[in-house]
Design a protein around this motif. Structure first.
Motif: not given
Length: 460
Positions: A238-267
């Protein structure tokens, strides 16, 4: 009467000189007095002109008392550095300990998600290729996932079918091989007697008989392991299916959890880490497939039974660096020894060593490249630590985790240095002139602006 004005003039001059001397004496007295207001002529002990918070100077007869140094200054510099580093290391160690406890509590979920990441890194290029050919994202994901899972299921079914089909032949060959090995030991120069061999067999039988309860418990634990494996496999699917289908948006959601000052480096570090993981997985699959094919062909031509299942085991164990090659090679040699004899076992050992040498010195440097190169010591330590923490699953994911961490840390270090240079004040004055590029030979020197020492921005 004529002398009276001259006498009065002399008296006036003497009075003027006396006044000047008094003024000089008063100035000397005020200079010797440390208080701004001078002495108190009334004898009251108070000086109205002196500040309220001014502390009077000690008398001349008071003993000199040295002031105590600052406690921070009394500690040696090396000890202060060690203390600063020590408490930070303690905080870091505590954080890692808590993190490991949390991972151990949800070990099955973590391993399933990491396995899904590895499978996604293997299948994602296929999804991207199908989308470039015009397929929608959902259809491309479905075709890739179903094809991958079907291929893996067919391989597993084929291995089980080969084992079940050859189990009787293998049992007969194992029995015959044990008899041949016993006869070889009796005729060998090791002076092994028939009584010693029978004693060893009897001890093994007694050990099995006395540990029946432990073996039964291990069997029940094996059933639990199978259930956990099936649960983890479903989570990974199930995780593979969702990562293949919606991996980009999952990564964007993870970036929102990172503090704003460190977000460019993590991105910036995320895509590089993903490329490293993809290169590692694809390279490891290619290397493991080459090992399985060539060692399997060698075993097949040497008439060792179950050549295909052994080749599949070699392919799977190749995902555990260093240790997997040793274990799979030893398994092939043992099967050849108990079924075909010592000479065939030695030939299988030669084939395994030759293929592994080619893999270590040619295939891995050429296929994996420098992007995922990890020092052998780091590989051994990471595999050992992963195996101790999470068993076989931890040993499998240890090396890709170290490779990804190496990439992320290297990028963040470079990014931090670049940001510090970008936000540092620009050079000025003579420093700017020294930092400016030297003019080419024959070119006129650059002229500074009239308003300052910095070179003109329009100068080329």
């Amino acid at each position: 009467m004529s002398k009276l004005p001259g006498w009065l003039g002399q008296v006036g001059a003497e009075l003027s000189r006396l006044s000047e001397r008094l003024d000089e004496r008063r100035a000397e007295t005020e200079a010797d007095d440390p208080l701004p207001g001078g002495t108190d002529p009334a004898g009251t002990g108070k000086d109205e002109a002196a500040p309220v918070d001014q502390v009077p100077a000690p008398p001349s007869y008071a003993p000199t008392v040295a002031a105590r140094p600052d406690p921070v200054a009394a500690i040696p510099w090396g000890m202060r550095v060690a203390a600063e580093a020590g408490w930070r290391l303690l905080v870091l160690a505590g954080t890692l300990w808590v993190l490991m406890r949390v991972i151990s509590a949800v070990q099955l979920v973590v391993l399933a998600f990491v396995a899904a990441l590895l499978v996604t890194a293997l299948l994602q290029p296929t999804v991207a290729r199908l989308r470039r050919h015009g397929l929608p994202r959902g259809l491309a994901t479905a075709v890739t996932a179903i094809s991958g899972f079907v291929i893996m299921g067919l391989v597993g079914w084929f291995v089980v079918w080969q084992v079940m089909d050859n189990i009787d032949t293998l049992s007969d060959k194992v029995t015959k091989g044990i008899d041949d090995l016993k006869n070889w030991l009796l005729d060998s120069p090791f002076h092994v007697t028939d009584k010693q061999i029978n004693d060893i067999a009897k001890n093994l039988s007694d050990t099995v008989g006395t540990n029946t309860e432990a073996i039964t418990t291990a069997g029940l634990q094996g059933v639990t392991v199978v259930v956990e494996f099936m649960t983890g496999a479903l989570l990974a699917m199930f995780s593979t299916l969702f990562l293949l289908y919606d991996g980009a948006r999952i990564w964007q959601w993870v970036l929102k959890l990172v503090p704003a000052q460190a977000r460019p480096g993590v991105a910036g570090a995320g895509p590089r880490a993903w490329r490293t993981l993809t290169a590692y997985v694809r390279g490891t699959v290619i290397v493991a497939l080459i090992d399985a094919i060539f060692i399997g062909l060698g075993i097949y031509f040497l008439n060792v039974p179950m050549a295909v299942p052994l080749a599949v085991f070699i392919f799977l164990f190749a995902f555990i660096p260093l240790v997997g090659a040793v274990v799979s090679g030893a398994l092939a040699v043992v099967v050849a020894l108990v079924t075909e004899g010592v000479f065939t076992a030695l030939m299988v050992l030669a084939v395994v060593l030759a293929v592994q040498q080619i893999e270590g010195h040619v295939l891995q440097p050429f296929i994996l490249g420098r992007a995922v190169r990890v020092h052998p010591l780091a590989v051994v330590l990471s595999v050992a630590a992963g195996g101790m923490v999470a068993g076989i699953g931890g040993a499998v994911v240890a090396v890709p985790l170290v490779a990804v961490t190496n990439t992320v840390v290297g990028y963040l270090r470079s990014y931090g240095q670049e940001e510090s240079r970008r936000h540092s004040p620009p050079p000025h004055g003579s420093t700017a002139l020294d930092a400016a590029p030297a003019p080419a030979s024959g070119a006129p020197p650059e002229k500074p602006d009239k308003g300052g020492d910095e070179p003109s921005p329009d100068a080329s």
